[in-house]
Design a protein around this motif. Sequence first.
Motif, PDB file in Angstrom:
ATOM      1  N   GLY A 280      -4.938   4.816  -6.556  1.00 18.63           N
ATOM      2  CA  GLY A 280      -4.528   5.959  -5.750  1.00 18.63           C
ATOM      3  C   GLY A 280      -3.022   6.057  -5.604  1.00 18.63           C
ATOM      4  O   GLY A 280      -2.499   7.036  -5.059  1.00 18.63           O
ATOM      5  N   LEU A 281      -2.313   5.062  -6.114  1.00 23.42           N
ATOM      6  CA  LEU A 281      -0.853   5.045  -5.959  1.00 23.42           C
ATOM      7  C   LEU A 281      -0.183   6.224  -6.658  1.00 23.42           C
ATOM      8  O   LEU A 281       0.719   6.858  -6.106  1.00 23.42           O
ATOM      9  CB  LEU A 281      -0.300   3.718  -6.502  1.00 23.42           C
ATOM     10  CG  LEU A 281       1.215   3.576  -6.587  1.00 23.42           C
ATOM     11  CD1 LEU A 281       1.859   3.736  -5.216  1.00 23.42           C
ATOM     12  CD2 LEU A 281       1.591   2.218  -7.190  1.00 23.42           C
ATOM     13  N   SER A 283      -1.471   9.112  -7.402  1.00 20.75           N
ATOM     14  CA  SER A 283      -1.804  10.325  -6.643  1.00 20.75           C
ATOM     15  C   SER A 283      -0.942  10.415  -5.383  1.00 20.75           C
ATOM     16  O   SER A 283      -0.434  11.481  -5.025  1.00 20.75           O
ATOM     17  CB  SER A 283      -3.286  10.305  -6.272  1.00 20.75           C
ATOM     18  OG  SER A 283      -3.651  11.490  -5.611  1.00 20.75           O
ATOM     19  N   LYS A 284      -0.756   9.300  -4.716  1.00 22.47           N
ATOM     20  CA  LYS A 284       0.099   9.277  -3.536  1.00 22.47           C
ATOM     21  C   LYS A 284       1.542   9.657  -3.892  1.00 22.47           C
ATOM     22  O   LYS A 284       2.170  10.457  -3.200  1.00 22.47           O
ATOM     23  CB  LYS A 284       0.072   7.888  -2.901  1.00 22.47           C
ATOM     24  CG  LYS A 284       0.883   7.830  -1.625  1.00 22.47           C
ATOM     25  CD  LYS A 284       1.189   6.427  -1.154  1.00 22.47           C
ATOM     26  CE  LYS A 284       2.200   6.471  -0.017  1.00 22.47           C
ATOM     27  NZ  LYS A 284       3.508   7.013  -0.391  1.00 22.47           N
ATOM     28  N   THR A 287       1.651  13.394  -4.425  1.00 20.08           N
ATOM     29  CA  THR A 287       1.466  14.206  -3.218  1.00 20.08           C
ATOM     30  C   THR A 287       2.488  13.871  -2.123  1.00 20.08           C
ATOM     31  O   THR A 287       2.498  14.529  -1.095  1.00 20.08           O
ATOM     32  CB  THR A 287       0.032  14.051  -2.660  1.00 20.08           C
ATOM     33  OG1 THR A 287      -0.213  12.652  -2.428  1.00 20.08           O
ATOM     34  CG2 THR A 287      -0.992  14.601  -3.625  1.00 20.08           C
ATOM     35  N   ASP A 288       3.338  12.878  -2.347  1.00 22.34           N
ATOM     36  CA  ASP A 288       4.469  12.667  -1.426  1.00 22.34           C
ATOM     37  C   ASP A 288       5.426  13.865  -1.472  1.00 22.34           C
ATOM     38  O   ASP A 288       6.231  14.044  -0.559  1.00 22.34           O
ATOM     39  CB  ASP A 288       5.271  11.408  -1.827  1.00 22.34           C
ATOM     40  CG  ASP A 288       4.624  10.126  -1.317  1.00 22.34           C
ATOM     41  OD1 ASP A 288       3.717  10.216  -0.477  1.00 22.34           O
ATOM     42  OD2 ASP A 288       5.031   9.035  -1.766  1.00 22.34           O
ATOM     43  N   GLY A 298      -5.799  17.208  -8.396  1.00 25.34           N
ATOM     44  CA  GLY A 298      -6.369  16.072  -7.689  1.00 25.34           C
ATOM     45  C   GLY A 298      -6.680  14.944  -8.646  1.00 25.34           C
ATOM     46  O   GLY A 298      -6.243  14.958  -9.802  1.00 25.34           O
ATOM     47  N   SER A 299      -7.427  13.963  -8.134  1.00 24.21           N
ATOM     48  CA  SER A 299      -7.660  12.758  -8.933  1.00 24.21           C
ATOM     49  C   SER A 299      -9.016  12.143  -8.637  1.00 24.21           C
ATOM     50  O   SER A 299      -9.632  12.436  -7.620  1.00 24.21           O
ATOM     51  CB  SER A 299      -6.581  11.716  -8.628  1.00 24.21           C
ATOM     52  OG  SER A 299      -6.800  11.155  -7.350  1.00 24.21           O
TER      53      SER A 299
END
Lengths: 410, 410
Positions: A280-281, A283-284, A287-288, A298-299
């Motif tokens: 999820g890193l 994606s994070k 989205t930061d 998305g993922s």
Amino acid sequence: MTAAILTIGTEVTRGELIDTNSAWLSDKLSDLGWEVVEKRSVDDDMNRIVSALQELSSRHQVLIVTGGLGPTSDDLTSAAAAQALGSKLIRDPAVLQGIHEFFARHGRVPHPMNDKQADFPEGARVLPNPRGTAPGFALRMGRSHCFFTPGVPSEMRGIYEESIEPSLPPAPAPVYVRRLTCFAPESEIAGAIAALEARFPITLAYRATAGQVEVKVTGRLTLGQEARSREPVDQAWAEAQSLLSRHVVVEGRKTAAQILGEMLAKRNLKLALAESCTGGLVSKLITDIPGSSQYYLGSVTSYDNAIKQKILGVPGPLLAQFGAVSRPVAEAMAEGVRKAFEADVALSITGIAGPGGGTEEKPVGLVHWAVALPNDLLAFEGKFRGERSFIQQRAASAALLSAIDAVSQL
Amino acid sequence: MTAAILTIGTEVTRGELIDTNSAWLSDKLSDLGWEVVEKRSVDDDMNRIVSALQELSSRHQVLIVTGGLGPTSDDLTSAAAAQALGSKLIRDPAVLQGIHEFFARHGRVPHPMNDKQADFPEGARVLPNPRGTAPGFALRMGRSHCFFTPGVPSEMRGIYEESIEPSLPPAPAPVYVRRLTCFAPESEIAGAIAALEARFPITLAYRATAGQVEVKVTGRLTLGQEARSREPVDQAWAEAQSLLSRHVVVEGRKTAAQILGEMLAKRNLKLALAESCTGGLVSKLITDIPGSSQYYLGSVTSYDNAIKQKILGVPGPLLAQFGAVSRPVAEAMAEGVRKAFEADVALSITGIAGPGGGTEEKPVGLVHWAVALPNDLLAFEGKFRGERSFIQQRAASAALLSAIDAVSQL
């Protein structure tokens, strides 16, 4: 002619809070040509605060002090500054009224202790706080121009930008700085542009972080001839970009996720991710960035192999034959999420972040990633060493870089 | 009787690197009963390093110095320590051999500059480095027991644990510390356990971070009567846990993701996530924990509404009627991912992290989340204030806490 930063607060000396303010301030000061050579933190102890103020103000020309301006009895900075100067505290009626109005606006009643935040050492100049109740202040002490702000990072930044930077004395060696970010090994970048230092009156500095390098072009700024003295920096900066044009190179200081986002937005492409070892890193990181919904669909974090099959459509026999950490599975994950999400570009990552799960053949740190494009499918492999979180970060950076490279060709 | 920490390196004073070592060290020292009251960072300048060493060692009984032990010409710490003492550097033949062997083991040839890492101030005691080439060292200076380590965090931690902590002088007030982590508002926790301070010779301290509170129970440790002096702390700590038993309370210092993970593993339950505004953050927090694959299946980051429909099966009319940030959609996301992933427990989050996207009715900071269980579906709502990243963190913490609460009932 040097600068120093003093952070006040027992929560910092005890290690309950990591001080990020001083790094931010150092960066800002060095862009003006001030060299920060000393930082200190002391606890909420009157004698130690007074000593630190006296010592630092006797050594440095600029001293920025953060923390200890709150309403509680632990907050001693104003009183310590007055004591260090041998002066007294004066209550500022306009600030007092401002504090009461601030509370009224937020529908709250100030505690009598809040009034203390209107007390300043005699002769201090108040620096308005656009984001909180405690103003900062400026005064002269010893050899120093001293500036005081609350410790809350957003308030400190607001006061610095609005009031401190404009009233700093001229730097001993004023500079003009421009930056670019390039995605290539540092040695290769330095090799390509180092000769600029001989051709222009500038210096080059490099800051490398996981796969990307920030290049800082610094030139002397001659006061009274600002425009002319900026020219060599602008020219060297532009030439550096063209010398590096076979790599991905962008203006300013940017993260890989920002650059990928800008590229996708410009090309009107939609991105999807399939992550495994990075959990999820990536994606994070994407989205930061505010506004990432413009290009990010998305993922799927397919931590369990069953999810790789069920949601991403990775064929079971492929998993059985090659294992989850393999090129064919990385490719199938990227293709799978691209199809499931109806994305233009998809990025997948699968690897072994450790500390467990490694084998002789597939050791901890082995990572496969793939980029699926409308008409292409690219696969990559890396071996990263270090702790779990470091492997995850390096894998995320490497994968984003591959995506940047791939999208830049579209 | 106080302690201080000195960090050496231009990369720290310039703000290129955020110093996390000193917070880690402060925490360790305070658990032994040492009070760290001053921290300093100076750049790679011989005079400033020497002055800082002399000043700090004249004021404090313990001084830990990190950084500046590398092989380059910027690395001045050993030479500065010798100068501060008025002694000279001596090359240690055993350390020199160790450095050469370290390189040989990794198939590399040491640069002649690496030999410098075997130089120590005369009379220093070498502290072995289990994770790198540069050993630390210990010596007496002024009023201080001084300890020197490299700046690389893993190497610093290794040397501290193996060599520094065992050879620290007895703390002025030795203490014994036990911790617990509780998920409830700080005021409620304090209200429930504050009376323990009157009944036992202990002090309680609270450290609150986003929805969870670390409670530290500290008691005086009487040397020679260690076992007996630990008893009141152990008793108060056990009583605190039972007094807090209507909340989620666990031993030691743990993150919400760790606790949820332990609960899931113990109950043999599998978790899935559906994230929107947190963009992968919750998945990252869960997969930061080694071994999380035991209970974590994976997640869908459904950043785009189309993904909520396609992958999670959220009905289009529900999205149209209530909007993506709503209780019914949060519930449908949780149910959807639970079904798609065949999970036991599913957690969903949807909200507006900002800075854009807010409306009067649904402002920035509004977050809905839901927990889907085998026979239950729980929905929650929060309004968080602050910057984008802060809203995302608070939402992630609140959602993990709801999941902990829900799973604790199973």
